[in-house]
Design a protein around this motif. Structure first.
Motif, PDB file in Angstrom:
ATOM      1  N   UNK A  12       0.871  -1.166   0.032  1.00 42.15           N
ATOM      2  CA  UNK A  12      -0.112   0.055  -0.140  1.00 42.15           C
ATOM      3  C   UNK A  12       0.944   1.218   0.046  1.00 42.15           C
ATOM      4  N   UNK A  13       1.941   1.267   0.845  1.00 43.35           N
ATOM      5  CA  UNK A  13       2.799   2.411   0.916  1.00 43.35           C
ATOM      6  C   UNK A  13       3.339   2.705  -0.661  1.00 43.35           C
ATOM      7  N   UNK A  14       3.744   1.685  -1.100  1.00 44.35           N
ATOM      8  CA  UNK A  14       4.212   1.763  -2.577  1.00 44.35           C
ATOM      9  C   UNK A  14       3.350   2.285  -3.560  1.00 44.35           C
ATOM     10  N   UNK A  15       2.138   1.797  -3.677  1.00 46.83           N
ATOM     11  CA  UNK A  15       0.983   2.371  -4.234  1.00 46.83           C
ATOM     12  C   UNK A  15       0.836   3.966  -4.019  1.00 46.83           C
ATOM     13  N   UNK A  16       0.939   4.445  -2.804  1.00 49.17           N
ATOM     14  CA  UNK A  16       0.967   5.754  -2.317  1.00 49.17           C
ATOM     15  C   UNK A  16       1.833   6.677  -2.825  1.00 49.17           C
ATOM     16  N   UNK A  17       3.139   6.127  -3.090  1.00 47.14           N
ATOM     17  CA  UNK A  17       4.061   6.757  -3.829  1.00 47.14           C
ATOM     18  C   UNK A  17       4.056   6.979  -5.246  1.00 47.14           C
ATOM     19  N   UNK A  18       3.432   5.989  -5.735  1.00 43.87           N
ATOM     20  CA  UNK A  18       2.874   6.180  -7.253  1.00 43.87           C
ATOM     21  C   UNK A  18       1.882   7.180  -7.436  1.00 43.87           C
ATOM     22  N   UNK A  19       0.832   7.316  -6.478  1.00 43.36           N
ATOM     23  CA  UNK A  19      -0.178   8.324  -6.610  1.00 43.36           C
ATOM     24  C   UNK A  19       0.333   9.565  -6.495  1.00 43.36           C
ATOM     25  N   UNK A  20       1.490   9.815  -5.716  1.00 40.28           N
ATOM     26  CA  UNK A  20       1.943  11.237  -5.497  1.00 40.28           C
ATOM     27  C   UNK A  20       2.670  11.719  -6.839  1.00 40.28           C
ATOM     28  N   UNK A  21       3.044  10.857  -7.547  1.00 41.65           N
ATOM     29  CA  UNK A  21       3.858  11.168  -8.727  1.00 41.65           C
ATOM     30  C   UNK A  21       3.003  11.295 -10.241  1.00 41.65           C
ATOM     31  N   UNK A  22       1.615  11.439 -10.068  1.00 43.61           N
ATOM     32  CA  UNK A  22       0.770  11.938 -10.982  1.00 43.61           C
ATOM     33  C   UNK A  22       0.883  13.119 -11.379  1.00 43.61           C
ATOM     34  N   UNK A  23       0.631  13.324 -12.505  1.00 40.88           N
ATOM     35  CA  UNK A  23       0.721  14.578 -13.460  1.00 40.88           C
ATOM     36  C   UNK A  23      -0.690  15.013 -13.912  1.00 40.88           C
ATOM     37  N   UNK A  24      -0.961  16.223 -14.002  1.00 45.04           N
ATOM     38  CA  UNK A  24      -2.387  16.801 -14.227  1.00 45.04           C
ATOM     39  C   UNK A  24      -2.574  16.437 -15.656  1.00 45.04           C
ATOM     40  N   UNK A  25      -3.842  15.772 -15.712  1.00 47.69           N
ATOM     41  CA  UNK A  25      -4.411  15.489 -17.085  1.00 47.69           C
ATOM     42  C   UNK A  25      -5.939  15.955 -16.935  1.00 47.69           C
ATOM     43  N   UNK A  69      -7.010  16.095 -13.176  1.00 46.17           N
ATOM     44  CA  UNK A  69      -6.028  16.292 -12.014  1.00 46.17           C
ATOM     45  C   UNK A  69      -4.781  15.361 -12.379  1.00 46.17           C
ATOM     46  N   UNK A  70      -3.963  15.121 -11.452  1.00 41.58           N
ATOM     47  CA  UNK A  70      -4.194  15.344  -9.855  1.00 41.58           C
ATOM     48  C   UNK A  70      -3.208  16.586  -9.637  1.00 41.58           C
ATOM     49  N   UNK A  71      -3.559  17.464  -8.923  1.00 39.25           N
ATOM     50  CA  UNK A  71      -3.021  18.511  -8.569  1.00 39.25           C
ATOM     51  C   UNK A  71      -2.618  18.431  -7.203  1.00 39.25           C
ATOM     52  N   UNK A  72      -1.305  19.076  -7.007  1.00 39.20           N
ATOM     53  CA  UNK A  72      -0.587  19.059  -5.699  1.00 39.20           C
ATOM     54  C   UNK A  72      -1.425  20.161  -4.807  1.00 39.20           C
ATOM     55  N   UNK A  73      -1.969  20.128  -3.746  1.00 39.83           N
ATOM     56  CA  UNK A  73      -2.718  21.064  -3.070  1.00 39.83           C
ATOM     57  C   UNK A  73      -2.276  21.380  -1.612  1.00 39.83           C
ATOM     58  N   UNK A  74      -1.349  20.458  -0.961  1.00 42.24           N
ATOM     59  CA  UNK A  74      -0.846  20.620   0.547  1.00 42.24           C
ATOM     60  C   UNK A  74       0.431  21.158   0.397  1.00 42.24           C
ATOM     61  N   UNK A  75       0.710  22.056   1.416  1.00 39.37           N
ATOM     62  CA  UNK A  75       2.091  22.968   1.519  1.00 39.37           C
ATOM     63  C   UNK A  75       2.200  22.678   3.195  1.00 39.37           C
TER      64      UNK A  75
END
Length: 329
Positions: A12-25, A69-75
């Motif tokens: 699941x942790x590996x899948x999370x890392x994959x999700x965070x590398x998405x670019x907006x489409x 999406x997917x857009x980075x929205x957390x700071x």
């Protein structure tokens, strides 16, 4: 069961890392998005649906069918307890008193807070970020921590109880004591921090429907609490959907508060409410007035979690939530 569950968590942790590398489409069909723990905010002001979840990214849509999406929205603050690149689980967007709040679970893998039965427990906790727009950026507020630093907590959600006070409802992870919990903690009026200590609502083992095998192969209640979401039926009954396991299948059940408040007592329904391998749900009202439940499907493909958002139409007209049918935008 124990070892296989820990293996799946690491996948699941590996899948999370994959999700965070998405670019907006643009024009992404809902069933083409890989996302755990989907949460949809139907923003009336912009007539836009905003979806987030594990990974912390944001998707937006006008019709629930096609998404951008997917857009980075957390700071987040890299010098805080979260570290420079925290994992983000089960993000939720809530509108409250003119602002938008991002409730999410943050994990700093570089910090280990305990080891229990051979399981290393990383620094993980639910937290709240704020923005004045639904598209962020969402930033930390006043308090550095909301929940104890020496406990693993997750899947925080939001509810204003009958006393008019805001609360975070969250899970105490099973890794800590071997029996996951559902708890509440009062929040400051502007949600910028918490007040007092958390209070127990119920334990994973209270559920009659969730099951697993112990190390000797005997049946017992599951130890996992996951994905709480609060709602009221049209008759005013307070309910909570939440997710656990029936052996190796991910399933969502529901509990109802006898008192009509967070204090319960919480009465668990005998049977789950979703098909097997659907869970971590939330409810929202579409711009057409339909009550919908967003969940993710769950399967393991080539050793990795494969999770996709799905929608179900639900009926809240009586005393209890009823799942009507899958909903296709």
């Amino acid at each position: 069961m124990e070892k296989s569950f820990v293996l799946i968590v690491s996948l699941f942790v590996t899948a999370i890392g994959f999700t965070q590398r998405f670019t907006a489409k643009k024009n992404i069909p809902l069933d083409s998005i890989r996302l755990s723990d989907p949460y949809i905010l139907a923003d009336e002001a912009s007539q836009t649906y905003y979806m987030t979840g594990t990974g912390g990214r944001l998707w937006k849509s006008k019709d629930l069918k096609y998404w951008e999406g997917a857009f980075k929205v957390t700071d987040t603050d890299p010098d805080s307890w979260m570290g420079p690149r925290p994992m983000i689980w089960a993000a939720e967007l809530h509108q409250y008193k003119g602002n938008y709040y991002d409730f999410a679970t943050f994990t700093n893998r570089a910090v280990k807070i305990d080891t229990v039965d051979g399981n290393v427990i990383e620094r993980r906790a639910s937290h709240v970020l704020v923005s004045n727009t639904p598209e962020g950026p969402y930033k930390p507020m006043e308090d550095e921590i909301y929940l104890p630093a020496d406990r693993p907590t997750l899947d925080g959600t939001f509810w204003v109880d009958k006393d008019g006070k805001p609360y975070m409802i969250y899970c105490g992870e099973w890794l800590e004591k071997g029996n996951g919990t559902m708890e509440k903690i009062e929040l400051k009026p502007d949600l910028s921090g918490s007040i007092g200590a958390g209070e127990l609502l119920f334990k994973a083992s209270d559920s009659p429907w969730s099951r697993e095998k112990d190390k000797n192969g005997n049946d017992k209640n599951s130890k996992v609490t996951d994905g709480p979401f609060l709602f009221k039926t049209e008759t005013g009954k307070l309910g909570m959907i939440w997710t656990s396991w029936i052996y190796d299948e991910y399933v969502q059940g529901v509990a109802y508060s006898k008192s009509g408040t967070l204090d319960g007592p919480w009465i668990q329904e005998e049977e789950p409410i979703t098909p097997r391998n659907f869970g971590h749900g939330m409810l929202f009202t579409s711009f057409e007035g339909k009550t919908l439940m967003a969940v993710h499907s769950h399967e393991v493909v080539n050793g990795n979690y494969h999770r996709v958002p799905h929608l179900f139409e639900v009926d809240l007209s009586g005393d209890k939530l009823k799942v009507v049918a899958p909903y296709k935008p």
